[in-house]
Design a protein around this motif. Sequence first.
Motif, PDB file in Angstrom:
ATOM      1  N   TRP A 166       0.880  -1.307  -0.094  1.00 36.67           N
ATOM      2  CA  TRP A 166      -0.112  -0.021  -0.113  1.00 36.67           C
ATOM      3  C   TRP A 166       0.884   1.342  -0.109  1.00 36.67           C
ATOM      4  CZ3 TRP A 166      -4.896   0.232  -1.773  1.00 36.67           C
ATOM      5  CH2 TRP A 166      -5.373  -0.837  -1.458  1.00 36.67           C
ATOM      6  N   THR A 167       1.963   1.145   0.542  1.00 35.29           N
ATOM      7  CA  THR A 167       2.908   2.447   0.495  1.00 35.29           C
ATOM      8  C   THR A 167       3.267   2.645  -0.789  1.00 35.29           C
ATOM      9  OG1 THR A 167       3.892   1.688   2.699  1.00 35.29           O
ATOM     10  CG2 THR A 167       5.267   3.218   1.404  1.00 35.29           C
ATOM     11  N   VAL A 168       3.522   1.547  -1.801  1.00 36.96           N
ATOM     12  CA  VAL A 168       3.994   1.917  -3.235  1.00 36.96           C
ATOM     13  C   VAL A 168       2.558   2.545  -3.821  1.00 36.96           C
ATOM     14  CG1 VAL A 168       4.473   0.586  -5.315  1.00 36.96           C
ATOM     15  CG2 VAL A 168       5.436  -0.063  -3.066  1.00 36.96           C
ATOM     16  N   VAL A 169       1.640   1.850  -3.779  1.00 33.82           N
ATOM     17  CA  VAL A 169       0.341   2.234  -4.166  1.00 33.82           C
ATOM     18  C   VAL A 169       0.124   3.799  -3.770  1.00 33.82           C
ATOM     19  CG1 VAL A 169      -2.205   2.396  -4.328  1.00 33.82           C
ATOM     20  CG2 VAL A 169      -0.705   0.120  -4.367  1.00 33.82           C
ATOM     21  N   LYS A 170       0.365   4.108  -2.668  1.00 33.14           N
ATOM     22  CA  LYS A 170      -0.007   5.668  -2.113  1.00 33.14           C
ATOM     23  C   LYS A 170       1.139   6.616  -2.869  1.00 33.14           C
ATOM     24  CE  LYS A 170      -1.872   4.077   2.283  1.00 33.14           C
ATOM     25  NZ  LYS A 170      -2.928   4.503   2.460  1.00 33.14           N
ATOM     26  N   GLN A 182      -7.505   7.792 -10.948  1.00 35.81           N
ATOM     27  CA  GLN A 182      -8.851   7.241 -11.044  1.00 35.81           C
ATOM     28  C   GLN A 182      -8.559   5.614 -11.268  1.00 35.81           C
ATOM     29  OE1 GLN A 182     -11.897   8.486 -10.801  1.00 35.81           O
ATOM     30  NE2 GLN A 182     -12.535   6.342 -10.597  1.00 35.81           N
ATOM     31  N   LEU A 183      -7.596   5.138 -12.089  1.00 35.91           N
ATOM     32  CA  LEU A 183      -7.360   3.731 -12.135  1.00 35.91           C
ATOM     33  C   LEU A 183      -6.804   3.129 -10.843  1.00 35.91           C
ATOM     34  CD1 LEU A 183      -5.434   4.116 -15.511  1.00 35.91           C
ATOM     35  CD2 LEU A 183      -7.740   3.067 -15.177  1.00 35.91           C
ATOM     36  N   LEU A 184      -5.948   3.908 -10.157  1.00 35.22           N
ATOM     37  CA  LEU A 184      -5.560   3.299  -9.073  1.00 35.22           C
ATOM     38  C   LEU A 184      -6.780   3.207  -7.958  1.00 35.22           C
ATOM     39  CD1 LEU A 184      -2.136   5.121  -8.430  1.00 35.22           C
ATOM     40  CD2 LEU A 184      -2.653   2.525  -8.874  1.00 35.22           C
ATOM     41  N   LYS A 225     -17.011   7.180   0.328  1.00 35.52           N
ATOM     42  CA  LYS A 225     -16.098   7.333  -0.903  1.00 35.52           C
ATOM     43  C   LYS A 225     -15.078   8.397  -0.251  1.00 35.52           C
ATOM     44  CE  LYS A 225     -16.532  10.412  -4.930  1.00 35.52           C
ATOM     45  NZ  LYS A 225     -17.578  11.225  -5.586  1.00 35.52           N
ATOM     46  N   HIS A 226     -15.072   9.347   0.393  1.00 34.78           N
ATOM     47  CA  HIS A 226     -14.194  10.119   0.843  1.00 34.78           C
ATOM     48  C   HIS A 226     -12.950   9.324   1.639  1.00 34.78           C
ATOM     49  CE1 HIS A 226     -17.227  13.025  -0.228  1.00 34.78           C
ATOM     50  NE2 HIS A 226     -16.151  13.802  -0.527  1.00 34.78           N
ATOM     51  N   ASP A 227     -13.291   8.363   2.289  1.00 35.20           N
ATOM     52  CA  ASP A 227     -12.568   7.370   3.332  1.00 35.20           C
ATOM     53  C   ASP A 227     -11.657   6.791   2.307  1.00 35.20           C
ATOM     54  OD1 ASP A 227     -13.265   8.209   5.734  1.00 35.20           O
ATOM     55  OD2 ASP A 227     -14.263   6.442   6.330  1.00 35.20           O
ATOM     56  N   TRP A 231      -7.808   6.755   1.827  1.00 37.34           N
ATOM     57  CA  TRP A 231      -6.754   5.696   2.058  1.00 37.34           C
ATOM     58  C   TRP A 231      -6.007   5.147   0.871  1.00 37.34           C
ATOM     59  CZ3 TRP A 231      -4.659   2.242   4.933  1.00 37.34           C
ATOM     60  CH2 TRP A 231      -3.991   1.193   4.559  1.00 37.34           C
ATOM     61  N   VAL A 232      -6.456   5.339  -0.343  1.00 37.53           N
ATOM     62  CA  VAL A 232      -5.535   5.232  -1.536  1.00 37.53           C
ATOM     63  C   VAL A 232      -4.517   6.368  -1.735  1.00 37.53           C
ATOM     64  CG1 VAL A 232      -5.365   4.685  -3.907  1.00 37.53           C
ATOM     65  CG2 VAL A 232      -7.288   3.926  -2.610  1.00 37.53           C
TER      66      VAL A 232
END
Length: 276
Positions: A166-170, A182-184, A225-227, A231-232
């Motif tokens: 998740w660190t990489v995703v963020k 949007q894709l992520l 939605k905002h959470d 998170w992402v």
Amino acid sequence: MMDCETEISQGRRFAFGRNWLRFGTLIDEERIAAATRSLEVALGASDLTGRSFLDVGCGSGLFSLAALRMGARVRSFDYDPDSVRAAGKLRLEYAPDSDWSIQHASILDAEFVQRLDQADIVYSWGVLHHTGDLWTAMQAACGLVAPGGTLYVSIYNDQGPESRMWTVVKRRYNASGVLGRQLLLTGSLLYLGRHAPLRAAQRLTKRVQGTPQGTVPRPRGMSRKHDLVDWVGGYPFQVAMPEEVFSFCHERGFELSRLKTCKGGLGCNEFVFTRG
């Protein structure tokens, strides 16, 4: 120290405040009541009259307002200027003549922290792990609790390799453009909902794409939605095991009075400590 807006423009930090400004348009009496109820449960009290409440990283200001409704004298601050604006708008709408101060500042600013009075309740939900220096932020928060006072914090659970993923995703989210983000978001949503029925996943995808999601708030009065966006995108990002947080605070004279874990999964562990 680099300022918040520069960090955001360079892709080093998520624009938490922009997300809170958008969420602020959803805040109503129902969400305020939900936030107030959750605060009452965590603190084991419904009346904070005469007590001081320090909101470290106030975000939308929803929980500062909840504490104010419970009778506390409230002081809030946030590193993100848009969060300060979001909280200011909430105060203007729901508590214009109240004993509630809001400042633009960081828990990592030692000079600012030194000027603060200790508070009966120091509250920081889902904030300290986004500072980029979790344990220095924890140390500062502990020092702001008055003797006999309460520290209420929530910290992301350490899931080992999954937390690293998740660190990489963020990081990638904050370095991406609109389409990449949007894709992520969509990919993360499908990953998080992979054990749910397909129909539920489709409903969630529509929410992320902007389809109205109804008015029922989540627990604590928050928005699904905002959470998800928080998170992402939420970077900087650090995690800790529950025993690490317990040991850190115990060594500094705090006793654990309430613990709510995310059962080893994704999300935050909540801690309520009392200072001796």
